[in-house]
Motif scaffolding. Sequence first.
Motif, PDB file in Angstrom:
ATOM      1  N   PHE A  39       0.846  -1.184   0.000  1.00 53.92           N
ATOM      2  CA  PHE A  39       0.000   0.000   0.000  1.00 53.92           C
ATOM      3  C   PHE A  39       0.886   1.239   0.000  1.00 53.92           C
ATOM      4  O   PHE A  39       1.774   1.383   0.846  1.00 53.92           O
ATOM      5  CB  PHE A  39      -0.912   0.005   1.226  1.00 53.92           C
ATOM      6  CG  PHE A  39      -1.839   1.175   1.286  1.00 53.92           C
ATOM      7  CD1 PHE A  39      -2.980   1.201   0.520  1.00 53.92           C
ATOM      8  CD2 PHE A  39      -1.568   2.250   2.124  1.00 53.92           C
ATOM      9  CE1 PHE A  39      -3.853   2.289   0.581  1.00 53.92           C
ATOM     10  CE2 PHE A  39      -2.422   3.332   2.191  1.00 53.92           C
ATOM     11  CZ  PHE A  39      -3.571   3.350   1.410  1.00 53.92           C
ATOM     12  N   HIS A  44      -3.266   7.208  -2.864  1.00 52.02           N
ATOM     13  CA  HIS A  44      -4.670   7.043  -2.477  1.00 52.02           C
ATOM     14  C   HIS A  44      -5.183   8.259  -1.722  1.00 52.02           C
ATOM     15  O   HIS A  44      -4.421   8.982  -1.089  1.00 52.02           O
ATOM     16  CB  HIS A  44      -4.821   5.808  -1.580  1.00 52.02           C
ATOM     17  CG  HIS A  44      -4.405   4.541  -2.235  1.00 52.02           C
ATOM     18  ND1 HIS A  44      -5.220   3.847  -3.080  1.00 52.02           N
ATOM     19  CD2 HIS A  44      -3.229   3.858  -2.182  1.00 52.02           C
ATOM     20  CE1 HIS A  44      -4.575   2.778  -3.504  1.00 52.02           C
ATOM     21  NE2 HIS A  44      -3.362   2.761  -2.988  1.00 52.02           N
ATOM     22  N   TRP A  66     -13.819   0.606   2.276  1.00 53.54           N
ATOM     23  CA  TRP A  66     -12.709  -0.323   2.077  1.00 53.54           C
ATOM     24  C   TRP A  66     -12.804  -1.477   3.052  1.00 53.54           C
ATOM     25  O   TRP A  66     -13.412  -1.377   4.108  1.00 53.54           O
ATOM     26  CB  TRP A  66     -11.377   0.409   2.184  1.00 53.54           C
ATOM     27  CG  TRP A  66     -11.001   0.876   3.553  1.00 53.54           C
ATOM     28  CD1 TRP A  66     -11.580   1.903   4.257  1.00 53.54           C
ATOM     29  CD2 TRP A  66      -9.990   0.346   4.386  1.00 53.54           C
ATOM     30  NE1 TRP A  66     -10.967   2.042   5.463  1.00 53.54           N
ATOM     31  CE2 TRP A  66      -9.974   1.093   5.564  1.00 53.54           C
ATOM     32  CE3 TRP A  66      -9.062  -0.688   4.239  1.00 53.54           C
ATOM     33  CZ2 TRP A  66      -9.093   0.837   6.600  1.00 53.54           C
ATOM     34  CZ3 TRP A  66      -8.178  -0.937   5.266  1.00 53.54           C
ATOM     35  CH2 TRP A  66      -8.206  -0.179   6.428  1.00 53.54           C
ATOM     36  N   PRO A  76      -3.770   0.394   5.484  1.00 47.18           N
ATOM     37  CA  PRO A  76      -3.497  -0.951   4.971  1.00 47.18           C
ATOM     38  C   PRO A  76      -2.001  -1.176   4.765  1.00 47.18           C
ATOM     39  O   PRO A  76      -1.264  -0.246   4.444  1.00 47.18           O
ATOM     40  CB  PRO A  76      -4.232  -0.974   3.624  1.00 47.18           C
ATOM     41  CG  PRO A  76      -5.220   0.130   3.694  1.00 47.18           C
ATOM     42  CD  PRO A  76      -4.642   1.164   4.592  1.00 47.18           C
ATOM     43  N   GLN A  79      -2.500  -4.322  -0.735  1.00 47.98           N
ATOM     44  CA  GLN A  79      -3.804  -4.408  -1.382  1.00 47.98           C
ATOM     45  C   GLN A  79      -3.767  -5.434  -2.494  1.00 47.98           C
ATOM     46  O   GLN A  79      -2.737  -5.647  -3.134  1.00 47.98           O
ATOM     47  CB  GLN A  79      -4.248  -3.054  -1.911  1.00 47.98           C
ATOM     48  CG  GLN A  79      -3.425  -2.523  -3.064  1.00 47.98           C
ATOM     49  CD  GLN A  79      -3.856  -1.141  -3.477  1.00 47.98           C
ATOM     50  OE1 GLN A  79      -3.192  -0.172  -3.128  1.00 47.98           O
ATOM     51  NE2 GLN A  79      -4.938  -1.039  -4.205  1.00 47.98           N
ATOM     52  N   THR A  81      -4.395  -6.215  -6.002  1.00 44.51           N
ATOM     53  CA  THR A  81      -4.508  -5.344  -7.174  1.00 44.51           C
ATOM     54  C   THR A  81      -4.897  -6.085  -8.441  1.00 44.51           C
ATOM     55  O   THR A  81      -5.287  -5.451  -9.415  1.00 44.51           O
ATOM     56  CB  THR A  81      -3.189  -4.601  -7.440  1.00 44.51           C
ATOM     57  OG1 THR A  81      -2.143  -5.557  -7.632  1.00 44.51           O
ATOM     58  CG2 THR A  81      -2.853  -3.667  -6.288  1.00 44.51           C
ATOM     59  N   SER A  98     -11.173  -1.877  -3.628  1.00 44.29           N
ATOM     60  CA  SER A  98     -11.421  -1.735  -2.186  1.00 44.29           C
ATOM     61  C   SER A  98     -10.986  -2.938  -1.352  1.00 44.29           C
ATOM     62  O   SER A  98     -11.391  -3.067  -0.204  1.00 44.29           O
ATOM     63  CB  SER A  98     -12.900  -1.439  -1.912  1.00 44.29           C
ATOM     64  OG  SER A  98     -13.286  -0.259  -2.558  1.00 44.29           O
ATOM     65  N   PHE A 100      -8.172  -4.649   0.600  1.00 45.38           N
ATOM     66  CA  PHE A 100      -6.883  -4.411   1.225  1.00 45.38           C
ATOM     67  C   PHE A 100      -6.587  -5.506   2.250  1.00 45.38           C
ATOM     68  O   PHE A 100      -7.490  -6.210   2.697  1.00 45.38           O
ATOM     69  CB  PHE A 100      -6.880  -3.041   1.916  1.00 45.38           C
ATOM     70  CG  PHE A 100      -7.084  -1.909   0.941  1.00 45.38           C
ATOM     71  CD1 PHE A 100      -6.006  -1.335   0.290  1.00 45.38           C
ATOM     72  CD2 PHE A 100      -8.358  -1.435   0.654  1.00 45.38           C
ATOM     73  CE1 PHE A 100      -6.174  -0.304  -0.622  1.00 45.38           C
ATOM     74  CE2 PHE A 100      -8.550  -0.392  -0.243  1.00 45.38           C
ATOM     75  CZ  PHE A 100      -7.453   0.167  -0.887  1.00 45.38           C
TER      76      PHE A 100
END
Length: 160
Positions: A39, A44, A66, A76, A79, A81, A98, A100
């Motif tokens: 993260f 973000h 999230w 977080p 995550q 991805t 969303s 994580f």
Amino acid sequence: MKYIYLLVLVSNFNVLAQDNSGIISFENNVKLHWTIKAFKEKEHQIKICKTDFEAKYICAIDNAIWYGSDIGLDKPKNQLTNLVLEIEKNKIILDVSSMFNPNFSGELSKHQFKIEKEGNQYVLYGFFSDGAGSYTAHWRIIDNLSIREVISNSEEYFSW
């Protein structure tokens, strides 16, 4: 000696900061390709809210609810991805927005998932938790298209 400790510390930090990916194989030549990235807060938007008792917590990341932590201010660690389901060489991209802290180790494993075939459709169930903030996601796959039908931390969706 202190330089050795510093080198070990930097090496461990670099391992934690790297991307991690893999493939999980299921029966009938079905595979799940995944990528987990560290993260990066700068990438973000984090929204802080307050409870009725004035306790602060992260309530949204990138303007969305999230999943992956209990109420608090801990950001977080990583995550999910990328999640791609491969069925008979067809690759179907799954929605991982969303999502994580998918687990403690930073690597997904087969025991976190269940896949069922229902006629010409598949349903993939996933369980995610790093020790706090458990959640589940369910994806329906029809004709090489997918929709995430559920993402929730509500116990009613964990019965799969």
